[in-house]
Design a protein around this motif. Structure first.
Motif, PDB file in Angstrom:
ATOM      1  N   UNK A 107       0.857  -1.183   0.000  1.00 18.79           N
ATOM      2  CA  UNK A 107       0.000   0.000   0.000  1.00 18.79           C
ATOM      3  C   UNK A 107       0.894   1.234   0.000  1.00 18.79           C
ATOM      4  N   UNK A 108       1.248   1.697  -1.195  1.00 19.35           N
ATOM      5  CA  UNK A 108       2.273   2.732  -1.339  1.00 19.35           C
ATOM      6  C   UNK A 108       1.696   4.142  -1.455  1.00 19.35           C
ATOM      7  N   UNK A 109       0.469   4.318  -1.010  1.00 18.93           N
ATOM      8  CA  UNK A 109      -0.155   5.638  -1.097  1.00 18.93           C
ATOM      9  C   UNK A 109       0.693   6.748  -0.472  1.00 18.93           C
ATOM     10  N   UNK A 110       1.377   6.516   0.680  1.00 24.61           N
ATOM     11  CA  UNK A 110       2.189   7.598   1.260  1.00 24.61           C
ATOM     12  C   UNK A 110       3.233   8.157   0.291  1.00 24.61           C
ATOM     13  N   UNK A 111       3.866   7.288  -0.486  1.00 20.16           N
ATOM     14  CA  UNK A 111       4.887   7.755  -1.430  1.00 20.16           C
ATOM     15  C   UNK A 111       4.289   8.694  -2.463  1.00 20.16           C
ATOM     16  N   UNK A 112       3.089   8.374  -2.932  1.00 21.07           N
ATOM     17  CA  UNK A 112       2.449   9.196  -3.952  1.00 21.07           C
ATOM     18  C   UNK A 112       1.879  10.477  -3.362  1.00 21.07           C
ATOM     19  N   UNK A 113       1.459  10.423  -2.105  1.00 22.97           N
ATOM     20  CA  UNK A 113       0.978  11.645  -1.452  1.00 22.97           C
ATOM     21  C   UNK A 113       2.118  12.636  -1.264  1.00 22.97           C
ATOM     22  N   UNK A 114       3.280  12.140  -0.875  1.00 21.60           N
ATOM     23  CA  UNK A 114       4.453  13.019  -0.734  1.00 21.60           C
ATOM     24  C   UNK A 114       4.834  13.585  -2.094  1.00 21.60           C
ATOM     25  N   UNK A 115       4.800  12.731  -3.120  1.00 21.65           N
ATOM     26  CA  UNK A 115       5.145  13.213  -4.459  1.00 21.65           C
ATOM     27  C   UNK A 115       4.168  14.275  -4.939  1.00 21.65           C
ATOM     28  N   UNK A 116       2.878  14.123  -4.627  1.00 17.37           N
ATOM     29  CA  UNK A 116       1.885  15.105  -5.057  1.00 17.37           C
ATOM     30  C   UNK A 116       2.205  16.488  -4.485  1.00 17.37           C
ATOM     31  N   UNK A 117       2.645  16.531  -3.237  1.00 16.91           N
ATOM     32  CA  UNK A 117       3.033  17.811  -2.629  1.00 16.91           C
ATOM     33  C   UNK A 117       4.277  18.354  -3.317  1.00 16.91           C
ATOM     34  N   UNK A 118       5.219  17.452  -3.592  1.00 17.92           N
ATOM     35  CA  UNK A 118       6.442  17.867  -4.290  1.00 17.92           C
ATOM     36  C   UNK A 118       6.096  18.498  -5.636  1.00 17.92           C
ATOM     37  N   UNK A 119       5.228  17.853  -6.384  1.00 13.73           N
ATOM     38  CA  UNK A 119       4.841  18.368  -7.695  1.00 13.73           C
ATOM     39  C   UNK A 119       4.213  19.751  -7.569  1.00 13.73           C
ATOM     40  N   UNK A 120       3.380  19.928  -6.555  1.00 12.27           N
ATOM     41  CA  UNK A 120       2.757  21.228  -6.319  1.00 12.27           C
ATOM     42  C   UNK A 120       3.808  22.287  -5.984  1.00 12.27           C
ATOM     43  N   UNK A 121       4.791  21.920  -5.166  1.00 14.58           N
ATOM     44  CA  UNK A 121       5.838  22.873  -4.791  1.00 14.58           C
ATOM     45  C   UNK A 121       6.699  23.258  -5.999  1.00 14.58           C
TER      46      UNK A 121
END
Length: 726
Positions: A107-121
Motif C-alpha cells: 500500500x504505497x499511497x504515502x509515497x504518492x501523497x508526498x510526491x503530489x506535494x512535491x509536484x505542487x511545490x
C-alpha cells in the motif's frame, strides 16, 4: 577524472533535482496510487532484501529503517532543499515510521501523497522564478549563491525559499550575461528552462515515482542495491552487453522534439546515408505500411521504444533535417533494424611514442582504454564462441600490440565504474598464467576463490594500470590482482573503494511471468577480497606511483556513503609473486617528480586540480558581476597563454581552448550539432596523465634493463609473465 573546465563545473549548476532527471515527458499524468503490479513488486522486493539467503547484509524492515527510507525519499525528490519547507516535512512526519508497513503491504499511497506535494511545490517555485524574470537584478553587492544545500536545514517557509530561489535565478542570469547574452535573450532562455523543469515533473509517470521510492528503500540497505522497472532493466542490460537491436542512433530531447545526438558508425542509420546528427524526429511508423505515430512532446524513452525492435524488421521515421528550420519540409526514411554494437563504450587502443634521449632509446607504449567491464550475458548463453566481451576485445588488441612490437602496455581504467565480475577475472588472466584473482565471501561467511584457469597469457611484457577515483568494482579487482601478483605498476589516484558484488535478480521468475511486469533488483550478494586478503572496500586500491588527488575522498567514493560496509580482511590465498616493485619505486618516483616539474601539460593539470578543489570547497559562487567577470577574464587569459606556450614549445594544441568558457546553458539548450562536435574534439585534448603513465612505465623498463641486480630483485620470477628486461 580529466579536468577540462574546472571553474565552470561549479558555475554550471542549474535548478534540477535527482527525480527531475528521470523525466523525459509525454504528458501522462502520474497516478495517485500504485498499480496492482507495483503493489506486488513492493512485496517481492521486501522479501528479497530481508532474506539472508539473497542479501549480503539484510536489514529488518522496521520503524528505524522506515525513518531512513523516509529521509532518502525526500532527498531523492528534493536533495537541494529548494522545494519543500520545514512545514511540509513536518506534515509528512507521520509517515516516518509507516513506510515499512507500506512497503511490506504494497500500500504505497504515502509515497504518492508526498510526491503530489512535491509536484505542487515545483509548480509554485517555477511560477515564482518565472515572475522574477520580469525585473532587473543588481549584481554590484556582496551576495552569493550557496548552491550546496545538502546539509542545510529545510527552509522555514515560503519567504525563505523565495530568497533561495532569487539567488539561484540571479546566478543563472549572471552566467548568461557573462557569456554575452542580452537581457531579452536571457529572459527567454531562463523562462523556457524553468517551464521545462515544471513540465518534466508533470510528465513523470507512476513508474518513475515508484522506482524512485523503492530505491529509497534499496539504498537504505546498502549503496549499491537498486530497483529497476522492466524498461530500466532492459536499458541496463543493453548497456552491459554493448549491443541492442535497432537503428544505431543516440537520441536527445530538446524542448518538444527528440533529436539525433549521434549516429553509431556501421549501424543501420549510418548505412542508410539519410539520417544525421541534429535531425529532429517527428513521427514513427512500424513496418512498410504501419500508421505513422506523431511523437512530438513524447518522453525520449517512449520514442526509443517505438524505434527499437527485432532484427530484420523495418521502421519508418519522419524527420525534419538539421539544416532546415523547425518549420522545414519533413522527410521520410525506412530503415531495417539490425543488432548494433555500441562501439563508443568498447575497449580501444592507441600507441604513445616516447622519443629517445641521450641515455634512453625511443619507447613505444601501447594503451588500452576500457570504459567498462562489459559482457553480453544473453549472447554468451546463446553462443559461447561469439559474444561481446571486454576480455575478448582486449585479447585482440594485445595481439596487435605484440605484432607491432610495443615495449609495454598501459591499461587505462580511469572512470571505469566496473561491470562484470567474470570479465575482471578473465581479463586478469590475459596477464597471469593461471591462479586466483579474487576471493568472494557470501552472506553466510563461505569464501570462494575465482581463478583464471587458462594456461598462457596474451601479454607477458611490461604492464601498468592507470586508475583514478572513478575506477571502481571490477576495475579494483583487476588493479588489485595485478598489484598483488607484482605483475605490473599501478599508477594514478586511490580508487573508489567499492568492494561488494551485485547480481541481477529477475522478479518475474517467482510468478513465472511470460512478460516483464515486476522489474529487476541489482542486489548486493557478496563482498570481494584481494588474493592478498585485504578488501578494497572504503580503502580502494592505493597506487604505487600517485598523481595529485583530483577529488577528495570526503566528496566522492565509497567512503561518502553513510551505510557502506566497513573495511575488513580475510586470509590470503597462495599466488605467484611475479615481482616486487618496492625497491624500484623510489627511483621511479624521483624520475616522475623531475619530469613532471618540466611537463607543462602536467603542471597545468595540477594547477587546474588545485583550483577546482579550492572552488569546490567554498560551496558558493559570488553574485557580484565585477568579481565574476574578473575571474572569467583571468581564465580566458590563462587559456590563451597556455595555447601560445604550446605553440612555442611545439606541443599539440588544445582543440577546445577557444570553447571552454562557461556558456551558461544546459545540455538541452545548446546546439546539438556543435555540442556533438565539441565532444569529439574533447577526445583529442592533451592527456598529460596518460602520457606520464607511459613515461613511468618506460622508466621502469629502462632501469630494469640496465640494472641486472635490481631487475633480479624486482622480478624474481622472470622470465615468464612479467618479463620486463631482455
Amino acid at each position: 577524472m580529466k579536468l577540462k573546465k574546472a571553474p565552470a563545473l561549479l558555475l554550471a549548476l542549474t535548478l534540477m533535482t535527482p527525480l527531475a532527471l528521470l523525466a523525459r515527458g509525454d504528458g501522462d499524468a502520474v497516478a495517485v496510487a500504485p498499480t496492482a503490479d507495483q503493489s506486488n513488486t513492493s512485496k517481492l522486493v521486501y522479501g528479497l532484501l530481508s532474506d539472508s539467503r539473497y542479501a549480503y547484509r539484510p536489514r529488518p524492515l522496521d520503524d528505524a529503517l522506515s525513518q531512513d527510507v523516509f529521509k532518502r525519499y525526500l532527498e531523492a525528490l528534493d536533495g537541494s532543499k529548494q522545494f519543500f519547507t520545514a512545514a511540509d516535512v513536518e506534515r509528512f512526519a507521520p509517515y516516518r515510521t509507516r513506510l515499512d508497513d507500506a512497503i511490506r503491504s504494497g500500500d504505497l499511497a504515502p509515497a504518492y501523497e508526498i510526491f503530489a506535494v512535491y509536484k505542487q511545490r515545483v509548480e509554485e517555485r517555477v511560477a515564482y522564478a518565472r515572475a522574477l524574470l520580469k525585473q532587473d537584478f543588481d549584481f554590484t553587492g556582496d551576495q552569493r549563491w550557496e548552491y550546496d544545500r545538502k546539509e542545510a536545514p529545510w527552509a522555514a517557509g515560503t519567504q525563505e525559499l523565495d530568497g533561495i530561489w532569487k539567488k539561484s535565478v540571479m546566478n543563472d542570469w549572471l552566467r548568461l550575461k557573462l557569456a554575452g547574452k542580452k537581457p531579452d535573450d536571457i529572459r527567454k532562455t531562463l523562462d523556457k528552462r524553468y517551464a521545462n523543469l515544471q513540465r518534466s515533473i508533470g510528465e513523470l509517470k507512476t513508474d518513475d515515482v515508484f522506482q524512485t521510492f523503492l530505491n529509497a528503500y534499496t539504498s537504505a540497505i546498502d549503496p549499491h542495491t537498486d530497483y529497476f522497472t522492466p524498461r530500466s532493466a532492459e536499458n541496463f542490460n543493453q548497456a552491459m552487453s554493448l549491443s541492442l537491436e535497432g537503428i544505431g542512433a543516440v537520441l536527445q530531447r530538446q524542448d518538444d522534439l527528440v533529436v539525433i545526438r549521434e549516429i553509431v558508425p556501421g549501424g543501420p542509420a549510418d548505412l542508410s546515408g539519410k539520417l544525421k546528427v541534429g535531425d529532429r524526429i517527428v513521427a514513427v511508423g512500424q513496418g512498410k505500411s504501419g500508421a505513422m505515430t506523431d511523437v512530438i512532446g513524447w518522453r525520449i524513452d517512449d520514442v526509443v521504444a517505438q524505434i527499437r525492435g527485432k532484427k530484420d524488421t523495418q521502421v519508418r521515421i519522419e524527420y525534419i533535417p538539421a539544416e532546415t528550420g523547425i518549420d522545414g519540409k519533413h522527410t521520410l526514411v525506412t530503415i531495417t533494424r539490425q543488432k548494433v554494437k555500441l562501439e563508443e563504450q568498447a575497449a580501444k587502443a592507441e600507441t604513445i611514442t616516447l622519443p629517445a634521449s641521450a641515455s634512453e632509446p625511443e619507447r613505444r607504449i601501447g594503451v588500452v582504454k576500457l570504459p567498462a567491464f562489459y559482457q553480453d550475458f544473453e549472447g554468451r548463453r546463446r553462443n559461447p564462441n561469439d559474444f561481446n566481451s571486454a576480455t575478448r576485445d582486449i585479447a585482440k588488441l594485445l595481439a596487435q600490440f605484440k605484432a607491432d612490437g610495443v615495449d609495454g602496455v598501459v591499461m587505462d581504467l580511469r572512470n571505469n565504474g566496473g561491470g562484470s565480475l567474470d570479465e575482471a577475472v578473465e581479463l586478469t588472466g590475459l596477464f597471469i598464467d593461471k591462479g586466483p584473482v579474487v576471493q568472494v565471501r557470501e552472506s553466510g561467511g563461505r569464501v570462494t576463490v575465482n581463478s583464471d584457469r587458462k594456461s598462457g597469457v596474451a601479454w607477458d611484457g611490461p604492464l601498468a594500470v592507470l586508475i583514478n577515483r572513478g575506477s571502481a568494482s571490477a576495475s579494483e579487482i583487476f588493479a588489485g590482482a595485478i598489484q598483488d601478483y607484482g605483475r605490473g605498476l599501478v599508477i594514478g589516484e586511490t580508487s573508489f573503494g567499492k568492494g561488494t558484488v551485485q547480481n541481477l535478480v529477475d522478479l518475474d521468475r517467482w510468478p513465472s511471468n511470460e512478460n516483464a511486469r515486476f522489474g529487476q533488483v541489482k542486489l548486493t550478494i557478496a563482498q570481494f577480497f584481494r588474493v592478498a586478503g585485504g578488501s578494497t572496500q572504503h580503502k580502494g586500491v592505493v597506487p604505487d606511483i600517485a598523481f595529485p588527488v583530483s577529488v577528495d575522498a570526503t566528496e566522492y567514493g565509497e567512503s561518502t556513503y553513510d551505510n557502506a560496509l566497513p573495511w575488513t580482511r580475510i586470509a590470503p590465498v597462495p599466488h605467484t609473486q611475479y615481482g616486487n616493485f618496492a625497491p624500484l619505486l623510489p627511483r621511479l618516483q624521483a624520475m616522475h617528480a623531475a619530469r613532471s616539474v618540466n611537463d607543462k601539460e602536467f603542471q597545468w593539470w595540477s594547477e587546474d586540480v588545485a583550483q577546482f578543489r579550492a572552488e569546490a570547497a567554498k560551496k558558493y559562487v559570488s553574485l557580484n558581476e565585477a568579481e565574476r567577470r574578473a575571474e572569467r577574464d583571468k581564465q580566458d587569459v590563462q587559456r590563451k597563454q597556455r595555447q601560445e606556450e604550446r605553440k612555442a614549445l611545439g606541443l599539440a594544441l588544445d582543440p577546445l581552448a577557444e570553447d571552454l568558457a562557461d556558456d551558461g546553458l544546459g545540455a538541452s539548450e545548446r546546439d546539438i550539432v556543435k555540442d556533438a562536435q565539441r565532444e569529439k574534439l574533447a577526445e583529442k585534448r592533451p592527456d598529460p596523465l596518460l602520457r606520464e603513465s607511459a613515461a613511468i612505465l618506460a622508466d621502469a623498463i629502462d632501469i630494469l634493463g640496465q640494472d641486472r641486480k635490481l631487475s633480479a630483485q624486482v622480478l624474481p620470477e622472470s622470465p615468464g609473465p612479467g618479463r620486463w628486461a631482455e
